[in-house]
Design a protein around this motif. Structure first.
Motif, PDB file in Angstrom:
ATOM      1  N   ALA A 104       0.847  -1.187   0.000  1.00 49.89           N
ATOM      2  CA  ALA A 104       0.000   0.000   0.000  1.00 49.89           C
ATOM      3  C   ALA A 104       0.889   1.246   0.000  1.00 49.89           C
ATOM      4  O   ALA A 104       1.948   1.279   0.634  1.00 49.89           O
ATOM      5  CB  ALA A 104      -0.910   0.005   1.223  1.00 49.89           C
ATOM      6  N   SER A 105       0.459   2.278  -0.691  1.00 51.14           N
ATOM      7  CA  SER A 105       1.220   3.522  -0.739  1.00 51.14           C
ATOM      8  C   SER A 105       1.157   4.238   0.607  1.00 51.14           C
ATOM      9  O   SER A 105       0.246   4.008   1.410  1.00 51.14           O
ATOM     10  CB  SER A 105       0.631   4.438  -1.821  1.00 51.14           C
ATOM     11  OG  SER A 105      -0.685   4.844  -1.447  1.00 51.14           O
ATOM     12  N   PRO A 106       2.121   5.128   0.885  1.00 52.30           N
ATOM     13  CA  PRO A 106       2.059   5.910   2.129  1.00 52.30           C
ATOM     14  C   PRO A 106       0.734   6.663   2.268  1.00 52.30           C
ATOM     15  O   PRO A 106       0.198   6.781   3.376  1.00 52.30           O
ATOM     16  CB  PRO A 106       3.240   6.871   1.990  1.00 52.30           C
ATOM     17  CG  PRO A 106       4.216   6.138   1.122  1.00 52.30           C
ATOM     18  CD  PRO A 106       3.368   5.379   0.141  1.00 52.30           C
ATOM     19  N   GLU A 107       0.215   7.147   1.154  1.00 48.25           N
ATOM     20  CA  GLU A 107      -1.071   7.842   1.187  1.00 48.25           C
ATOM     21  C   GLU A 107      -2.183   6.915   1.659  1.00 48.25           C
ATOM     22  O   GLU A 107      -3.030   7.286   2.486  1.00 48.25           O
ATOM     23  CB  GLU A 107      -1.385   8.389  -0.197  1.00 48.25           C
ATOM     24  CG  GLU A 107      -2.675   9.185  -0.281  1.00 48.25           C
ATOM     25  CD  GLU A 107      -2.952   9.675  -1.685  1.00 48.25           C
ATOM     26  OE1 GLU A 107      -3.674  10.672  -1.824  1.00 48.25           O
ATOM     27  OE2 GLU A 107      -2.435   9.052  -2.652  1.00 48.25           O
ATOM     28  N   SER A 108      -2.188   5.675   1.149  1.00 53.04           N
ATOM     29  CA  SER A 108      -3.194   4.700   1.568  1.00 53.04           C
ATOM     30  C   SER A 108      -3.042   4.347   3.031  1.00 53.04           C
ATOM     31  O   SER A 108      -4.027   4.233   3.773  1.00 53.04           O
ATOM     32  CB  SER A 108      -3.086   3.434   0.721  1.00 53.04           C
ATOM     33  OG  SER A 108      -3.306   3.695  -0.637  1.00 53.04           O
ATOM     34  N   LEU A 109      -1.792   4.168   3.472  1.00 53.93           N
ATOM     35  CA  LEU A 109      -1.541   3.757   4.847  1.00 53.93           C
ATOM     36  C   LEU A 109      -1.934   4.837   5.850  1.00 53.93           C
ATOM     37  O   LEU A 109      -2.257   4.532   7.001  1.00 53.93           O
ATOM     38  CB  LEU A 109      -0.064   3.390   5.017  1.00 53.93           C
ATOM     39  CG  LEU A 109       0.388   2.134   4.259  1.00 53.93           C
ATOM     40  CD1 LEU A 109       1.897   1.972   4.332  1.00 53.93           C
ATOM     41  CD2 LEU A 109      -0.307   0.890   4.788  1.00 53.93           C
ATOM     42  N   GLN A 110      -1.915   6.089   5.415  1.00 58.72           N
ATOM     43  CA  GLN A 110      -2.376   7.159   6.299  1.00 58.72           C
ATOM     44  C   GLN A 110      -3.849   6.989   6.633  1.00 58.72           C
ATOM     45  O   GLN A 110      -4.291   7.300   7.733  1.00 58.72           O
ATOM     46  CB  GLN A 110      -2.147   8.518   5.641  1.00 58.72           C
ATOM     47  CG  GLN A 110      -0.700   8.967   5.652  1.00 58.72           C
ATOM     48  CD  GLN A 110      -0.524  10.332   5.005  1.00 58.72           C
ATOM     49  OE1 GLN A 110      -1.470  10.915   4.485  1.00 58.72           O
ATOM     50  NE2 GLN A 110       0.693  10.846   5.051  1.00 58.72           N
ATOM     51  N   HIS A 111      -4.616   6.494   5.679  1.00 58.93           N
ATOM     52  CA  HIS A 111      -6.048   6.294   5.887  1.00 58.93           C
ATOM     53  C   HIS A 111      -6.335   4.984   6.617  1.00 58.93           C
ATOM     54  O   HIS A 111      -7.288   4.898   7.397  1.00 58.93           O
ATOM     55  CB  HIS A 111      -6.787   6.311   4.543  1.00 58.93           C
ATOM     56  CG  HIS A 111      -6.850   7.660   3.919  1.00 58.93           C
ATOM     57  ND1 HIS A 111      -7.808   8.591   4.235  1.00 58.93           N
ATOM     58  CD2 HIS A 111      -6.047   8.243   2.992  1.00 58.93           C
ATOM     59  CE1 HIS A 111      -7.612   9.692   3.530  1.00 58.93           C
ATOM     60  NE2 HIS A 111      -6.551   9.507   2.767  1.00 58.93           N
ATOM     61  N   ASN A 112      -5.511   3.958   6.336  1.00 56.54           N
ATOM     62  CA  ASN A 112      -5.718   2.665   6.986  1.00 56.54           C
ATOM     63  C   ASN A 112      -4.407   1.886   7.002  1.00 56.54           C
ATOM     64  O   ASN A 112      -3.999   1.331   5.967  1.00 56.54           O
ATOM     65  CB  ASN A 112      -6.799   1.858   6.254  1.00 56.54           C
ATOM     66  CG  ASN A 112      -7.055   0.514   6.906  1.00 56.54           C
ATOM     67  OD1 ASN A 112      -6.540   0.221   7.981  1.00 56.54           O
ATOM     68  ND2 ASN A 112      -7.843  -0.331   6.255  1.00 56.54           N
ATOM     69  N   PRO A 113      -3.738   1.792   8.140  1.00 52.66           N
ATOM     70  CA  PRO A 113      -2.476   1.044   8.220  1.00 52.66           C
ATOM     71  C   PRO A 113      -2.641  -0.433   7.882  1.00 52.66           C
ATOM     72  O   PRO A 113      -1.657  -1.099   7.552  1.00 52.66           O
ATOM     73  CB  PRO A 113      -2.052   1.220   9.684  1.00 52.66           C
ATOM     74  CG  PRO A 113      -2.765   2.439  10.151  1.00 52.66           C
ATOM     75  CD  PRO A 113      -4.068   2.443   9.420  1.00 52.66           C
ATOM     76  N   ASN A 114      -3.868  -0.938   7.968  1.00 54.49           N
ATOM     77  CA  ASN A 114      -4.129  -2.348   7.655  1.00 54.49           C
ATOM     78  C   ASN A 114      -4.797  -2.515   6.296  1.00 54.49           C
ATOM     79  O   ASN A 114      -5.514  -3.479   6.066  1.00 54.49           O
ATOM     80  CB  ASN A 114      -5.013  -2.956   8.748  1.00 54.49           C
ATOM     81  CG  ASN A 114      -4.335  -2.957  10.100  1.00 54.49           C
ATOM     82  OD1 ASN A 114      -3.172  -3.331  10.207  1.00 54.49           O
ATOM     83  ND2 ASN A 114      -5.042  -2.503  11.124  1.00 54.49           N
ATOM     84  N   SER A 115      -4.522  -1.574   5.409  1.00 55.49           N
ATOM     85  CA  SER A 115      -5.189  -1.574   4.108  1.00 55.49           C
ATOM     86  C   SER A 115      -4.983  -2.878   3.343  1.00 55.49           C
ATOM     87  O   SER A 115      -5.934  -3.437   2.779  1.00 55.49           O
ATOM     88  CB  SER A 115      -4.670  -0.397   3.266  1.00 55.49           C
ATOM     89  OG  SER A 115      -5.177  -0.448   1.955  1.00 55.49           O
ATOM     90  N   GLU A 116      -3.758  -3.378   3.313  1.00 54.32           N
ATOM     91  CA  GLU A 116      -3.488  -4.578   2.511  1.00 54.32           C
ATOM     92  C   GLU A 116      -4.110  -5.826   3.123  1.00 54.32           C
ATOM     93  O   GLU A 116      -4.567  -6.718   2.405  1.00 54.32           O
ATOM     94  CB  GLU A 116      -1.985  -4.764   2.321  1.00 54.32           C
ATOM     95  CG  GLU A 116      -1.342  -3.663   1.493  1.00 54.32           C
ATOM     96  CD  GLU A 116      -2.031  -3.462   0.147  1.00 54.32           C
ATOM     97  OE1 GLU A 116      -2.007  -4.390  -0.687  1.00 54.32           O
ATOM     98  OE2 GLU A 116      -2.605  -2.375  -0.067  1.00 54.32           O
ATOM     99  N   ALA A 117      -4.141  -5.907   4.436  1.00 54.38           N
ATOM    100  CA  ALA A 117      -4.810  -7.036   5.084  1.00 54.38           C
ATOM    101  C   ALA A 117      -6.305  -7.017   4.765  1.00 54.38           C
ATOM    102  O   ALA A 117      -6.919  -8.067   4.533  1.00 54.38           O
ATOM    103  CB  ALA A 117      -4.585  -6.993   6.595  1.00 54.38           C
TER     104      ALA A 117
END
Length: 289
Positions: A185-198
């Protein structure tokens, strides 16, 4: 085909460029799976050398792929177990003497024979400078001792069309070796959800089972949770994951009730609909027409 199949997901912290150590670890885990009655053992993507394509040794080790594939064939025959040895990077001569690298999954039968292979088609963006796609080749299923099986690799999971081709070819089980990390996940995505890929994996794997009335064997690399997701699992429609690992290393052997596929199909009739001549969403790759 027996409705219950005993299968093993195997995940561990793959060590970069430590090809002999990783291979030995894999073989030990496969022996454990066989001792626990598993009919099939599945390993992660890049399980021999990890993902370090800018290191020259990575390319050199890819040239040894045939030796390790043969070792897995011998082990399968010895233990009378089917093996999908994750993926193996294969090096081939390309145009202008440049080397081409293919990310390939094999299905090895319990007598040591190779029943089928698949080269990764949908290459994840950071992989594209290093790997060659199977491009317009069809997704094809193969008959195996555990049923009719299709194979995909990692980012292929994101493409429903890949599953549709396999299901149209009769696949009941889709096997997906993976090297999927939290930082995909991109840093931008991780800002919204650190567990985005899970979240991506847990929701998509279950959805694919329902929308295709198929079972999925998903196997990922494991290790420290800041760098690895693990989440290797066996998932079916109706019930969802029947086994799901965390980020721990090891083997998980589980009974896979393929009778649930018949229940799901009777309920949703997905295969019945896509098999009709007037199916609304007829889809073909233009190169395959």
């Amino acid at each position: 085909m027996a409705p219950i199949r005993r299968v093993a997901t195997i995940q561990w912290h793959i060590k970069e460029l430590a090809i002999e150590e990783n291979h030995s670890t894999a073989c030990n885990y496969i022996r454990q799976a066989a001792a626990d009655g598993a009919e099939l053992a599945v390993l992660p993507e890049y399980h021999l050398s990890g993902w370090v394509p800018n290191d020259p040794l990575w390319g050199e080790q890819a040239g040894e792929a045939a030796k390790y594939l043969a070792n897995y064939q011998a082990l399968a025959k010895e233990l009378k177990i089917c093996i999908v040895p994750g993926t193996i990077i294969e090096k081939q001569a390309g145009p202008n003497e440049a080397s081409l690298f293919y990310n390939t999954a094999y299905f090895i039968s319990n007598d040591g024979s190779i029943l089928g292979s698949y080269r990764k088609k949908n290459i994840w963006h950071p992989e594209r400078p290093h790997l060659t796609s199977s491009a317009g080749e069809r997704h094809e299923a193969v008959d195996t001792p555990i049923g009719r099986v299709g194979m995909l690799i990692c980012w292929d999971l994101a493409f429903p069309e890949a599953f549709r081709e396999l299901i149209a070819d009769g696949a009941d089980i889709v096997i997906i070796p993976t090297f999927w990390t939290p930082t995909d996940a991109s840093p931008e995505s991780l800002q919204h959800n650190p567990n985005s890929e899970a979240l991506f994996l847990s929701s998509t794997i279950t959805s694919r089972c329902y929308e295709n009335t198929c079972g999925i064997i998903f196997v990922n690399a494991a290790g420290p949770k800041e760098h690895f997701l693990g989440m290797s699992q066996v998932t079916l429609p109706i019930v969802g994951p029947v086994s799901k690992m965390g980020t721990e290393e090891g083997v998980c052997v589980v009974d896979m009730d393929l009778g649930l596929l018949d229940i799901a199909e009777r309920n949703y009739k997905v295969r019945q609909d896509i098999g009709k001549e007037d199916w609304h969403y007829v889809y073909r790759h233009s190169s395959l027409r």
